[in-house]
Design a protein around this motif. Structure first.
Motif, PDB file in Angstrom:
ATOM      1  N   ASP A  30      19.242 -25.711 -19.568  1.00 24.72           N
ATOM      2  CA  ASP A  30      19.829 -24.425 -19.937  1.00 24.72           C
ATOM      3  C   ASP A  30      19.999 -23.526 -18.717  1.00 24.72           C
ATOM      4  N   CYS A  31      20.990 -22.652 -18.784  1.00 20.38           N
ATOM      5  CA  CYS A  31      21.185 -21.603 -17.780  1.00 20.38           C
ATOM      6  C   CYS A  31      21.483 -20.309 -18.532  1.00 20.38           C
ATOM      7  N   PRO A  32      20.450 -19.648 -19.094  1.00 22.24           N
ATOM      8  CA  PRO A  32      20.662 -18.462 -19.937  1.00 22.24           C
ATOM      9  C   PRO A  32      21.361 -17.309 -19.220  1.00 22.24           C
ATOM     10  N   ASP A  33      21.141 -17.149 -17.914  1.00 21.36           N
ATOM     11  CA  ASP A  33      21.776 -16.040 -17.196  1.00 21.36           C
ATOM     12  C   ASP A  33      23.302 -16.111 -17.274  1.00 21.36           C
ATOM     13  N   TYR A  34      23.839 -17.324 -17.411  1.00 24.73           N
ATOM     14  CA  TYR A  34      25.288 -17.494 -17.458  1.00 24.73           C
ATOM     15  C   TYR A  34      25.749 -18.090 -18.788  1.00 24.73           C
ATOM     16  N   ASN A  35      24.849 -18.137 -19.746  1.00 24.79           N
ATOM     17  CA  ASN A  35      25.162 -18.526 -21.122  1.00 24.79           C
ATOM     18  C   ASN A  35      25.859 -19.886 -21.193  1.00 24.79           C
ATOM     19  N   GLN A  36      25.330 -20.864 -20.469  1.00 27.14           N
ATOM     20  CA  GLN A  36      25.887 -22.215 -20.498  1.00 27.14           C
ATOM     21  C   GLN A  36      24.849 -23.207 -20.009  1.00 27.14           C
ATOM     22  N   LEU A  37      25.183 -24.477 -20.102  1.00 28.04           N
ATOM     23  CA  LEU A  37      24.327 -25.519 -19.566  1.00 28.04           C
ATOM     24  C   LEU A  37      24.683 -25.770 -18.100  1.00 28.04           C
ATOM     25  N   GLN A  38      23.805 -26.514 -17.425  1.00 32.90           N
ATOM     26  CA  GLN A  38      24.093 -26.910 -16.053  1.00 32.90           C
ATOM     27  C   GLN A  38      23.462 -28.267 -15.783  1.00 32.90           C
ATOM     28  N   LYS A  39      24.070 -29.005 -14.849  1.00 32.16           N
ATOM     29  CA  LYS A  39      23.416 -30.187 -14.281  1.00 32.16           C
ATOM     30  C   LYS A  39      22.675 -29.719 -13.053  1.00 32.16           C
ATOM     31  N   GLU A  40      21.409 -30.156 -12.893  1.00 32.99           N
ATOM     32  CA  GLU A  40      20.586 -29.593 -11.834  1.00 32.99           C
ATOM     33  C   GLU A  40      19.633 -30.638 -11.264  1.00 32.99           C
ATOM     34  N   CYS A  41      19.341 -30.480  -9.985  1.00 33.95           N
ATOM     35  CA  CYS A  41      18.282 -31.221  -9.314  1.00 33.95           C
ATOM     36  C   CYS A  41      17.899 -30.430  -8.067  1.00 33.95           C
ATOM     37  N   SER A  42      16.829 -30.834  -7.422  1.00 35.20           N
ATOM     38  CA  SER A  42      16.556 -30.362  -6.065  1.00 35.20           C
ATOM     39  C   SER A  42      17.173 -31.378  -5.119  1.00 35.20           C
ATOM     40  N   MET A  43      17.930 -30.896  -4.124  1.00 39.25           N
ATOM     41  CA  MET A  43      18.672 -31.835  -3.277  1.00 39.25           C
ATOM     42  C   MET A  43      18.599 -31.437  -1.811  1.00 39.25           C
ATOM     43  N   THR A  44      18.372 -32.428  -0.970  1.00 39.82           N
ATOM     44  CA  THR A  44      18.460 -32.274   0.482  1.00 39.82           C
ATOM     45  C   THR A  44      19.614 -33.132   0.973  1.00 39.82           C
ATOM     46  N   ILE A  45      20.548 -32.509   1.681  1.00 38.39           N
ATOM     47  CA  ILE A  45      21.714 -33.210   2.220  1.00 38.39           C
ATOM     48  C   ILE A  45      21.585 -33.242   3.737  1.00 38.39           C
ATOM     49  N   PHE A  46      21.518 -34.438   4.293  1.00 32.64           N
ATOM     50  CA  PHE A  46      21.330 -34.643   5.736  1.00 32.64           C
ATOM     51  C   PHE A  46      22.608 -35.207   6.332  1.00 32.64           C
ATOM     52  N   ILE A  47      23.157 -34.503   7.317  1.00 24.98           N
ATOM     53  CA  ILE A  47      24.415 -34.905   7.950  1.00 24.98           C
ATOM     54  C   ILE A  47      24.138 -35.277   9.400  1.00 24.98           C
ATOM     55  N   GLU A  48      24.399 -36.510   9.730  1.00 19.17           N
ATOM     56  CA  GLU A  48      24.039 -37.046  11.046  1.00 19.17           C
ATOM     57  C   GLU A  48      24.898 -36.464  12.161  1.00 19.17           C
ATOM     58  N   GLU A  49      26.218 -36.365  11.937  1.00 19.07           N
ATOM     59  CA  GLU A  49      27.139 -35.864  12.957  1.00 19.07           C
ATOM     60  C   GLU A  49      28.054 -34.816  12.323  1.00 19.07           C
ATOM     61  N   PRO A  50      27.584 -33.582  12.186  1.00 15.27           N
ATOM     62  CA  PRO A  50      28.310 -32.586  11.394  1.00 15.27           C
ATOM     63  C   PRO A  50      29.663 -32.165  11.946  1.00 15.27           C
ATOM     64  N   ILE A  51      29.933 -32.403  13.230  1.00 15.13           N
ATOM     65  CA  ILE A  51      31.257 -32.033  13.757  1.00 15.13           C
ATOM     66  C   ILE A  51      32.139 -33.260  13.980  1.00 15.13           C
ATOM     67  N   ALA A  52      31.695 -34.416  13.465  1.00 15.40           N
ATOM     68  CA  ALA A  52      32.518 -35.627  13.569  1.00 15.40           C
ATOM     69  C   ALA A  52      33.655 -35.568  12.553  1.00 15.40           C
ATOM     70  N   GLU A  53      34.754 -36.212  12.887  1.00 14.80           N
ATOM     71  CA  GLU A  53      35.899 -36.302  11.974  1.00 14.80           C
ATOM     72  C   GLU A  53      35.753 -37.534  11.075  1.00 14.80           C
ATOM     73  N   PRO A  54      36.338 -37.448   9.876  1.00 20.44           N
ATOM     74  CA  PRO A  54      37.019 -36.317   9.262  1.00 20.44           C
ATOM     75  C   PRO A  54      36.001 -35.252   8.874  1.00 20.44           C
ATOM     76  N   ARG A  55      36.426 -34.006   8.934  1.00 20.98           N
ATOM     77  CA  ARG A  55      35.471 -32.905   8.805  1.00 20.98           C
ATOM     78  C   ARG A  55      35.689 -32.051   7.555  1.00 20.98           C
TER      79      ARG A  55
END
Length: 253
Positions: A30-55
Motif C-alpha cells: 500500500d501507498c496511502p499517501d498517494y492513495n494507490q498501490l506500489q511495487k517496492e524493494c530496497s535497491m542498490t544500483i552499481f554502475i562500473e563506468e558511468p560515463i561510458a557510452e551508450p549513456r
C-alpha cells in the motif's frame, strides 16, 4: 522488505536491469499517501563506468529538454530562486542543499585522497520533518581510490521509472565536474534507494519498458551522449532559459 543489488557497466544497462528486477521481484504494498498501490524493494544500483557510452536510455518519461533542464537545476541551480518565492513555490532544491558544501569536498579530498569524510548532507531535519514533500536524496559521499573519484548516493525513496534516470544522469554529471576539479578520473557510481518503487499508475508503463528491453536491440534502446544526445540537449537551452526568465518575472526575481 526485499534487498536487490543491480550492477551494470553503463547507466542505461543498470537502469534497464533495475526496471526488470523491480517489476519481477518487487513486492506490492500500500501507498496511502498517494492513495494507490506500489511495487517496492530496497535497491542498490552499481554502475562500473558511468560515463561510458551508450549513456542515455530511451526508456524514460521525457527527453532531451527535460534532461537538460534537470542537469541545469542540479549543477547550476537555475531554479533556486523558486525557494520561498511566493505561493506554490518550493521549500528547497537539491542544488541549494549541496552547493555550499562542495568546497569542503574539494579541500578534504585534496588534504587526504583516502579520506572517508567527503560527505554532503542533503536532508535538513527542520525543513524535511515538517514538509509534505521532503527531500528524497539524503546524502552524497565521494571517495578517491586508484586515482578515480567514486560516488555513493543515498535516497530514502526513489521512483524508478519516473525519477531515477534523471537523478542518476545529473549526479554523474556532478561527479564528472568534481573529478575534473580534483584532477582525477571518474570512477564508479553507486545509487542506493531504501525504497525503490513504481506507483500503480505506472505499472503498465514499466511493463511496456520491460517488453522493449526483452525484444529490442540495445542500440534501439539507447543514445550515445557525446555523438548524439548532447547536441540534442544543447538545442533545448534557449527554451529552457526562456522559461527561467518567465518564472523570474512572475516572482519578481
Amino acid at each position: 522488505m526485499k534487498e536487490i543489488f543491480v550492477t551494470g557497466k553503463t547507466l542505461p544497462e543498470a537502469y534497464h536491469k533495475a526496471l526488470k528486477e523491480l517489476y519481477e521481484n518487487g513486492e506490492i504494498v500500500d501507498c496511502p499517501d498517494y492513495n494507490q498501490l506500489q511495487k517496492e524493494c530496497s535497491m542498490t544500483i552499481f554502475i562500473e563506468e558511468p560515463i561510458a557510452e551508450p549513456r542515455v536510455s530511451r526508456l524514460i518519461i521525457g527527453g532531451a529538454h527535460e534532461i537538460m533542464q534537470y542537469e541545469f537545476e542540479i549543477l547550476d541551480g537555475i531554479l533556486d530562486f523558486m525557494i520561498n518565492a511566493g505561493e506554490n513555490t518550493w521549500e528547497y532544491t537539491y542544488h541549494d542543499r549541496y552547493a555550499y558544501q562542495v568546497p569542503f569536498i574539494i579541500s578534504e579530498l585534496k588534504r587526504n585522497p583516502y579520506s572517508r569524510r567527503a560527505i554532503m548532507n542533503i536532508r535538513d531535519f527542520e525543513i524535511d520533518s515538517a514538509n509534505n514533500d521532503p527531500a528524497c536524496m539524503q546524502s552524497i559521499q565521494y571517495f578517491i581510490r586508484d586515482s578515480k573519484l567514486h560516488c555513493k548516493i543515498l535516497f530514502r525513496s526513489n521512483d524508478l521509472p519516473e525519477a531515477f534516470f534523471y537523478n542518476a544522469f545529473a549526479l554523474i554529471r556532478l561527479q564528472e565536474k568534481i573529478a575534473a576539479e580534483l584532477g582525477v578520473e571518474v570512477g564508479t557510481y553507486t545509487h542506493r534507494s531504501n525504497s525503490m518503487h513504481c506507483y500503480e499508475k505506472d505499472f503498465d508503463l514499466i511493463a511496456g519498458y520491460i517488453k522493449g528491453i526483452n525484444e529490442r536491440a540495445v542500440e534501439n534502446l539507447t543514445y550515445n551522449y557525446e555523438e548524439d544526445f548532447k547536441e540534442m540537449m544543447e538545442e533545448e537551452i534557449p527554451s529552457i532559459m526562456k522559461m527561467v526568465d518567465e518564472q523570474k518575472a512572475k516572482y519578481n526575481k
